[in-house]
Design a protein around this motif. Structure first.
Motif, PDB file in Angstrom:
ATOM      1  N   SER A 242      59.349   6.966  82.559  1.00 36.51           N
ATOM      2  CA  SER A 242      59.898   6.395  83.795  1.00 36.51           C
ATOM      3  C   SER A 242      60.631   7.481  84.569  1.00 36.51           C
ATOM      4  CB  SER A 242      60.866   5.252  83.473  1.00 36.51           C
ATOM      5  OG  SER A 242      61.998   5.722  82.769  1.00 36.51           O
TER       6      SER A 242
ATOM      7  N   GLN B  40      63.393   7.195  86.211  1.00 39.33           N
ATOM      8  CA  GLN B  40      64.826   7.109  85.961  1.00 39.33           C
ATOM      9  C   GLN B  40      65.221   7.923  84.731  1.00 39.33           C
ATOM     10  OE1 GLN B  40      66.507   3.117  85.756  1.00 39.33           O
ATOM     11  NE2 GLN B  40      68.071   3.809  84.306  1.00 39.33           N
TER      12      GLN B  40
ATOM     13  N   LYS C 172      58.844  -1.740  86.116  1.00 40.89           N
ATOM     14  CA  LYS C 172      59.575  -2.119  87.335  1.00 40.89           C
ATOM     15  C   LYS C 172      59.355  -1.098  88.435  1.00 40.89           C
ATOM     16  CE  LYS C 172      63.297  -4.646  85.000  1.00 40.89           C
ATOM     17  NZ  LYS C 172      64.751  -4.643  84.635  1.00 40.89           N
ATOM     18  N   GLU C 173      59.342   0.187  88.062  1.00 38.87           N
ATOM     19  CA  GLU C 173      59.123   1.240  89.061  1.00 38.87           C
ATOM     20  C   GLU C 173      57.722   1.142  89.646  1.00 38.87           C
ATOM     21  OE1 GLU C 173      62.065   4.733  87.189  1.00 38.87           O
ATOM     22  OE2 GLU C 173      59.905   4.791  86.839  1.00 38.87           O
ATOM     23  N   ASN C 174      56.727   0.886  88.802  1.00 45.46           N
ATOM     24  CA  ASN C 174      55.348   0.732  89.306  1.00 45.46           C
ATOM     25  C   ASN C 174      55.206  -0.478  90.212  1.00 45.46           C
ATOM     26  OD1 ASN C 174      54.340   3.005  88.089  1.00 45.46           O
ATOM     27  ND2 ASN C 174      53.617   1.942  86.241  1.00 45.46           N
ATOM     28  N   LYS C 175      55.866  -1.554  89.831  1.00 40.34           N
ATOM     29  CA  LYS C 175      55.819  -2.785  90.621  1.00 40.34           C
ATOM     30  C   LYS C 175      56.433  -2.562  91.996  1.00 40.34           C
ATOM     31  CE  LYS C 175      56.831  -7.708  90.232  1.00 40.34           C
ATOM     32  NZ  LYS C 175      57.479  -8.775  89.422  1.00 40.34           N
ATOM     33  N   GLN C 176      57.561  -1.850  92.033  1.00 42.38           N
ATOM     34  CA  GLN C 176      58.208  -1.559  93.309  1.00 42.38           C
ATOM     35  C   GLN C 176      57.366  -0.618  94.148  1.00 42.38           C
ATOM     36  OE1 GLN C 176      61.999  -0.010  92.130  1.00 42.38           O
ATOM     37  NE2 GLN C 176      62.891  -2.043  91.710  1.00 42.38           N
ATOM     38  N   GLN C 177      56.703   0.348  93.489  1.00 44.37           N
ATOM     39  CA  GLN C 177      55.901   1.340  94.205  1.00 44.37           C
ATOM     40  C   GLN C 177      54.661   0.696  94.803  1.00 44.37           C
ATOM     41  OE1 GLN C 177      54.952   4.742  91.839  1.00 44.37           O
ATOM     42  NE2 GLN C 177      53.853   5.782  93.476  1.00 44.37           N
ATOM     43  N   ASN C 178      54.079  -0.262  94.075  1.00 44.48           N
ATOM     44  CA  ASN C 178      52.854  -0.913  94.552  1.00 44.48           C
ATOM     45  C   ASN C 178      53.131  -2.093  95.456  1.00 44.48           C
ATOM     46  OD1 ASN C 178      51.320   0.903  92.997  1.00 44.48           O
ATOM     47  ND2 ASN C 178      51.448  -0.401  91.178  1.00 44.48           N
ATOM     48  N   GLY C 179      54.435  -2.343  95.654  1.00 44.61           N
ATOM     49  CA  GLY C 179      54.826  -3.399  96.591  1.00 44.61           C
ATOM     50  C   GLY C 179      54.567  -4.778  96.095  1.00 44.61           C
TER      51      GLY C 179
END
Length: 428
Positions: free
Chosen positions: A306, A308, A421-428
């Protein structure tokens, strides 16, 4: 569950506040911190005088045209002048700190403590003469020194508050009036300790030092010097950290005097060529019992994917090489993070047990007590210095590997959650 954690946190928070507000505990803690640099300074001289390679000792001694024994004795002067009077140093530091916290005359209280301590300290008799035995004011008298410092401050403050003192005119400079105002409080305090000394000599036939070390020192050393005792203390300290409370400041305030006495016993045995008596000491606490949380950041270094945690390893890994853990504790974060409760609270226990058994089974030489390194000394280096053996470094490496392995599954779970969570935020 959340309610239970909140109640527990509140209880520990109240305990922490009580400790932090307690002027006596804080004075002991601050006094021992003032004493600690001298243990490191002395260690430098003792390392040079007792270098683990005999040829180096001979070469250094030959530079000054001395025998090895003479060379060691010369370097031992610093030990005699510092840790050799360790109880005296602790007395001065604690009494001055406590006097400042009580807002009474620090200089006069410190001097009164010094006289009172010497008045109650046993003397040796030789050919009809009384003389002070320096060994009675060494580190073995730390418990007595702390008690004397506290009692002197309490009695002095009580007399001072009652206004029982010589009052000088306002026109008299403070440098002149202050010593005169302390005459009565100091006289009363010193007289009390002198009377106590006479009573002990006459009726008890034991010195205050012997009594304190039997009544207080023996059980404290048994508690702090046992495997179960040190595990309980470390778990308690880590539990405080979990709830956002500085566990080390609270635990060290109570335990450092005990560990220092155990350390001094090891040092004296080493200098006398005897078997080192204590597995647990300040060196064990700093160099082996502290290996635990370091596993978290190096588990992140190994497996983090990740963003972070990749950023965290850049920030926190280097400081933790020098045992500075705050970037890790606050950055991951580990405090109040239920996912990391088990490794945060219990990983140090593994290092304690493994190290204790390695020393107990004589797989690694016990910490000699000759060397006390600063707490920022990296593992491997500290392990070698405090034991005088490469096996001390190897033991630290084994503990390090074990705690990293303990942390990896917990870090992996949390890292995966953050990564998703980071992937989900990045892919919108």
């Amino acid at each position: 569950m959340k309610s239970l954690l909140n109640n527990f946190q509140n209880s520990l928070g109240k305990l922490s506040i009580a400790f932090n507000k307690n002027i006596y505990i804080n004075a002991i803690k601050d006094g021992m911190l003032a004493y600690m640099p001298f243990t490191v300074i002395t260690s430098v001289f003792l390392i040079i005088g007792n270098f683990p390679i005999p040829q180096v000792n001979k070469w250094l001694a030959s530079l000054f045209n001395l025998s090895v024994l003479e060379w060691q004795n010369r370097l031992g002067i610093v030990n005699d002048a510092s840790l050799g009077v360790g109880g005296l140093l602790v007395l001065i530091a604690v009494s001055r700190n406590l006097a400042d916290k009580m807002k009474i005359n620090g200089m006069q209280v410190t001097l009164t403590s010094l006289v009172s301590f010497l008045a109650i300290t046993p003397y040796n008799k030789n050919k009809g003469l009384n003389f002070l035995d320096v060994s009675t004011i060494g580190a073995q008298s730390i418990f007595l020194a702390i008690i004397v410092a506290i009692l002197v401050c309490i009695i002095y403050r009580w007399i001072d508050k009652k206004g029982i003192k010589i009052k000088m005119p306002d026109s008299v400079p403070p440098a002149v009036s202050s010593p005169f105002e302390s005459l009565i409080p100091s006289f009363v305090v010193i007289s009390i300790f002198w009377i106590l000394r006479i009573l002990l000599d006459t009726f008890v036939k034991q010195s205050a030092l012997s009594l304190i070390n039997i009544i207080l020192g023996t059980p404290l050393k048994a508690m702090g010097g046992s495997l179960i005792g040190i595990i309980v203390v470390k778990i308690f300290g880590q539990l405080l950290w979990f709830f956002g409370i500085h566990g080390d400041s609270i635990v060290n305030g109570v335990m450092t005097p005990i560990f220092q006495v155990l350390q001094d016993e090891n040092k004296n045995a080493s200098l006398a060529g005897k078997i080192v008596p204590n597995i647990i000491s300040q060196s064990f606490w700093d160099g082996f019992a502290s290996i635990g949380v370091i596993g978290s950041i190096f588990a992140i270094v190994i497996i983090a994917k990740s963003k972070q945690y990749k950023q965290m390893k850049k920030i926190a890994a280097i400081p933790y090489l020098f045992n500075i853990g705050e970037p890790t504790l606050f950055g991951i974060p580990l405090m109040l993070n239920v996912s990391y409760f088990i490794p945060l609270v219990f990983s140090n226990t593994v290092s304690i047990i493994v190290s204790y058994l390695a020393f107990y089974w004589h797989l690694v030489p016990l910490p000699t007590g000759l060397v006390q390194v600063p707490w920022t000394t990296p593992i491997v280096i500290s392990g070698y210095l405090v034991t005088g053996s490469v096996s001390g470094s190897i033991l630290q490496l084994i503990c390090f590997i074990l705690v990293v392995l303990i942390w990896i599954p917990f870090v992996k779970i949390e890292d995966n959650n953050i990564y998703k969570k980071e992937n989900k935020q990045q892919n919108g």
